[in-house]
Design a protein around this motif. Structure first.
Motif, PDB file in Angstrom:
ATOM      1  N   ARG A 143     -24.898  42.863  23.375  1.00 61.70           N
ATOM      2  CA  ARG A 143     -24.033  43.663  22.497  1.00 61.70           C
ATOM      3  C   ARG A 143     -22.569  43.516  22.857  1.00 61.70           C
ATOM      4  O   ARG A 143     -21.702  43.518  21.993  1.00 61.70           O
ATOM      5  N   SER A 148     -30.012  43.405  26.904  1.00 61.70           N
ATOM      6  CA  SER A 148     -29.702  44.071  25.642  1.00 61.70           C
ATOM      7  C   SER A 148     -28.233  44.511  25.604  1.00 61.70           C
ATOM      8  O   SER A 148     -27.513  44.233  24.633  1.00 61.70           O
ATOM      9  N   ALA A 149     -27.783  45.159  26.657  1.00 59.93           N
ATOM     10  CA  ALA A 149     -26.392  45.633  26.684  1.00 59.93           C
ATOM     11  C   ALA A 149     -25.423  44.454  26.727  1.00 59.93           C
ATOM     12  O   ALA A 149     -24.366  44.476  26.079  1.00 59.93           O
ATOM     13  N   ALA A 166     -23.032  52.349  25.476  1.00 57.15           N
ATOM     14  CA  ALA A 166     -23.032  51.920  24.078  1.00 57.15           C
ATOM     15  C   ALA A 166     -24.413  51.416  23.660  1.00 57.15           C
ATOM     16  O   ALA A 166     -24.882  51.670  22.549  1.00 57.15           O
ATOM     17  N   ALA A 167     -25.082  50.721  24.583  1.00 54.21           N
ATOM     18  CA  ALA A 167     -26.394  50.148  24.246  1.00 54.21           C
ATOM     19  C   ALA A 167     -27.511  51.167  24.353  1.00 54.21           C
ATOM     20  O   ALA A 167     -28.453  51.162  23.566  1.00 54.21           O
ATOM     21  N   GLN A 168     -27.448  52.044  25.351  1.00 55.32           N
ATOM     22  CA  GLN A 168     -28.592  52.902  25.665  1.00 55.32           C
ATOM     23  C   GLN A 168     -28.332  54.386  25.406  1.00 55.32           C
ATOM     24  O   GLN A 168     -29.254  55.198  25.518  1.00 55.32           O
ATOM     25  N   GLN A 197     -23.158  49.851  28.891  1.00 56.50           N
ATOM     26  CA  GLN A 197     -24.508  50.390  29.030  1.00 56.50           C
ATOM     27  C   GLN A 197     -24.701  51.632  28.155  1.00 56.50           C
ATOM     28  O   GLN A 197     -25.744  51.786  27.504  1.00 56.50           O
TER      29      GLN A 197
END
Lengths: 428, 428
Positions: free
Chosen positions: A23, A19-20, B218-220, B216
């Protein structure tokens, strides 16, 4: 029974990493991951590659269905973008590795997975689950086969392992040279010969032991194996021969001092004229117990708990490490683990006599070629498509040849060092 | 992926026994089989019942399909009569047993299967596979939870176990009090909370550690856990807080001397104002390593290999024995195993304070009732129909209460005897 895909047999963090990476744009970087071990289980002299063909099938079928994707979104594991990516996922990279039945040592790159970061990182847990389990069982089983010195060993440990692990364990044991398994699913899925006749319960069910034996012989013929230790073993043998006659194929003893009992049973069988009736022993046999029975009149061994639990080493200690990103070697540096980055090529070097002397593993290069070198890696998947693989019987023969090729100390059951060294040559 | 039924997760000899019993008319004799252990793994003070609900589902779906029947005939495992019988098979007997989360000791009848000989004997391997595996994991996991003294433990061992065993192991660990699992299939199938953020590969993928952390977060979000030991841990912590700010939820350390590193990391985090940032440690943690970290500033433990391999005891040593035929107790007599025939009723006796003192197991009778006795057996299937069972969270709470009820020595990690005795009272 539910029909699990292989895709969720995965750790949560693989999906959050994907997922990261989706992005931030790193998801498509070309990566190489390698599977290897830093050490063998304490005292073990070799490892045995097993499970790779099983893994290939699971990778081929690694897809996310709607229910899985819905669950991943609801549980907050992935966002919409990742879910959409996963819905289209199939592995399109390459997998190379050591052949099943090949030996390995600390530093041997037994599996190499290359492709984009996202597609390779997703396979980490699945690859390690399959290989850590199957290699652990195969190594323990190979030691038992060595200890049995040509006598047949039957795998009968399903009941001591998770119900699906048991099927894979039977496969690994057969690969390692066992003659039969008790596990029927292993028979159906992999064509492994299965064996089995009766348990103590069958004797207890009947009014007396002779009635049980008579029923079994009526159903299965004299080619069956009668279990003679439900009550008194000597009487059990007399009952067995009285019922089946001296042509009875085999008796089984599952308890007591097997060494003494094998002797007494052989004498008694011979005195009854059953000179060709085989003696099968079972009951908590590991490689050491099998070796201790070498001089006894035993014809076949049944091994259970020890083989399916890896005889003290239930997992092979294999890790799955990123070694290359866009052609650049990478390595975790905070420890003294002597890990070398970069994609590796591995060969095994031999004396002219055929005896293996060392393994050479070169990062981002090719070992200089000498006579009697053998390349250790073969292709498993190319562009996501499985390559035709040797059958289980061929892999079994390959292991047998490999075990003949190592220095004789390698076959000792006692604790020792890896039987040949692995030299890992870093990138220049 | 192939869709195995549970029916072939069975040993060959179960079908040959059914075949012989069908021919001789004993197949329909009413039988009782019990699952129990003769001893706990060396030094263990209790066992934990786990897996029974999983078994019930597998028994409910225990059917033979056409392909399986065809294979059984072709492979010569069964004759036509037996194949016809198997094609109609479904289990119509009763199963009782200890609740999941209940403790057990040598001699505790944790499962009782009753019905005809044929239908009960078919379940032997499957019942033992499920219970031997799941109970072994649950017992190891319970010891880790005790050692963690209220801190959360995360199960992350999937990669060290067979891919399907890993899912069952996650279930057993959660039952035993673990807070999370990394295994996604366990999350989907059993509703167990899953956890995971990133591996070293994610850091290595990026141009530097800060870039990986930034991606990470930014995504989580800041609620994520940053893995800080890919390169230098102190610098990793500085990078983590620089990127995420002092509100970062947690860091994880996966290598090195965790005791020293936890101290240094706590001091460094505090000095950076990240006083609420949690420290998660992982890396070959077993119950002893967890206990050794009790005084350190650790907030959460990640356990892998040790929990999924039962921390030295990968199988629970449970056996499945025929104890009654047509109401008559039966027992194998050739050994000194002190096995008592007959269907058992089990109670646990307690002091008025609630502390357990002993287990009483009566063959073909009922223990005399005293205050503070607790009946240990419940119904799982009646006439082949599953009974509604407590959920996993309830079973988890049941185990927690059981562990509170045993004498305090029972929770020691050191080797010892079973914490309460089991008295088996034979048939009069």
């Amino acid at each position: 029974m539910s029909t699990p895909h292989s895709s969720l047999l995965t750790d949560h963090y693989e999906l959050t990493m994907v997922s990261a990476a989706l992005r931030d744009g790193t998801a498509d970087r070309q990566c190489v991951f390698e599977v290897f071990t830093r050490r063998l289980p304490t005292g073990r002299r070799y490892g045995v590659v097993a499970g790779t063909a099983r893994l290939v099938e699971l990778v081929r079928d690694f897809r996310f269905d709607d229910a899985e994707l819905a669950w991943l979104r609801e549980a907050g594991v992935v966002d919409e973008q990742t879910a959409a990516w996963l819905s289209r996922f199939r592995f399109t990279g390459d997998i190379e590795g050591y052949a099943e039945g090949e030996l390995f040592f600390p530093g041997s790159p037994i599996l190499t997975v290359s492709g984009t970061f996202a597609e390779c990182v997703l396979l980490e847990t699945l690859a390690l689950s399959v290989l850590n389990h199957d290699c652990a069982i195969a190594a323990a089983a190979a030691r038992m086969v060595t200890a049995a010195r040509g006598r047949t060993v039957i795998e009968m440990g399903s009941r001591r392992a998770h119900e699906e692990a048991a099927v894979a364990a039977a496969r690994s044991a057969y690969l390692a040279g066992f003659g039969f398994t008790s596990n029927l699913a292993a028979g159906q899925r992999y064509g492994i010969p299965t064996a089995g006749t009766a348990a103590h319960a069958f004797t207890l069910l009947h009014d007396d032991e002779s009635a049980a034996f008579a029923s079994q012989v009526a159903a299965q013929g004299k080619g069956t194996t009668l279990l003679v230790d439900t009550y008194d073993i000597a009487q059990g043998i007399r009952n067995a021969i009285a019922v089946a006659g001296p042509d009875l194929r085999a008796i089984r003893i599952d308890s007591g001092d097997l060494s003494v009992l094998a002797h007494h049973s052989r004498e008694l069988l011979d005195s009854l004229g059953a000179t060709e009736t085989k003696i099968i022993v079972s009951g908590d046999l590991d490689e050491y117990a099998i070796a201790a029975l070498a001089a006894e009149p035993v014809d076949m061994y049944g091994a259970g708990t020890a083989v399916v639990t890896g005889s003290g080493a239930p997992t092979a200690g294999l890790v799955y490490k990123l070694v290359e990103v866009d052609g650049r070697p990478v390595v975790k540096r905070s420890e003294n683990k002597a890990t070398v980055g970069g994609r590796k090529v591995a060969i095994r070097r031999h004396k002219p006599t055929g005896t293996a002397t060392e393994e050479i593993v070169v990062s981002q290069g090719v070992p200089d070629h000498r006579p009697n070198d053998r390349l250790l890696q073969r292709s498993y998947l190319v562009g996501g498509e499985p390559v035709e693989l040797p059958g289980l019987v061929e892999s079994r023969e390959h292991l047998r040849q490999c075990l003949i090729s190592i220095p004789w100390e390698g076959l000792k059951l006692s604790a020792g060092d890896p039987t040949i060294p692995v030299t890992v040559v870093p990138t220049n």
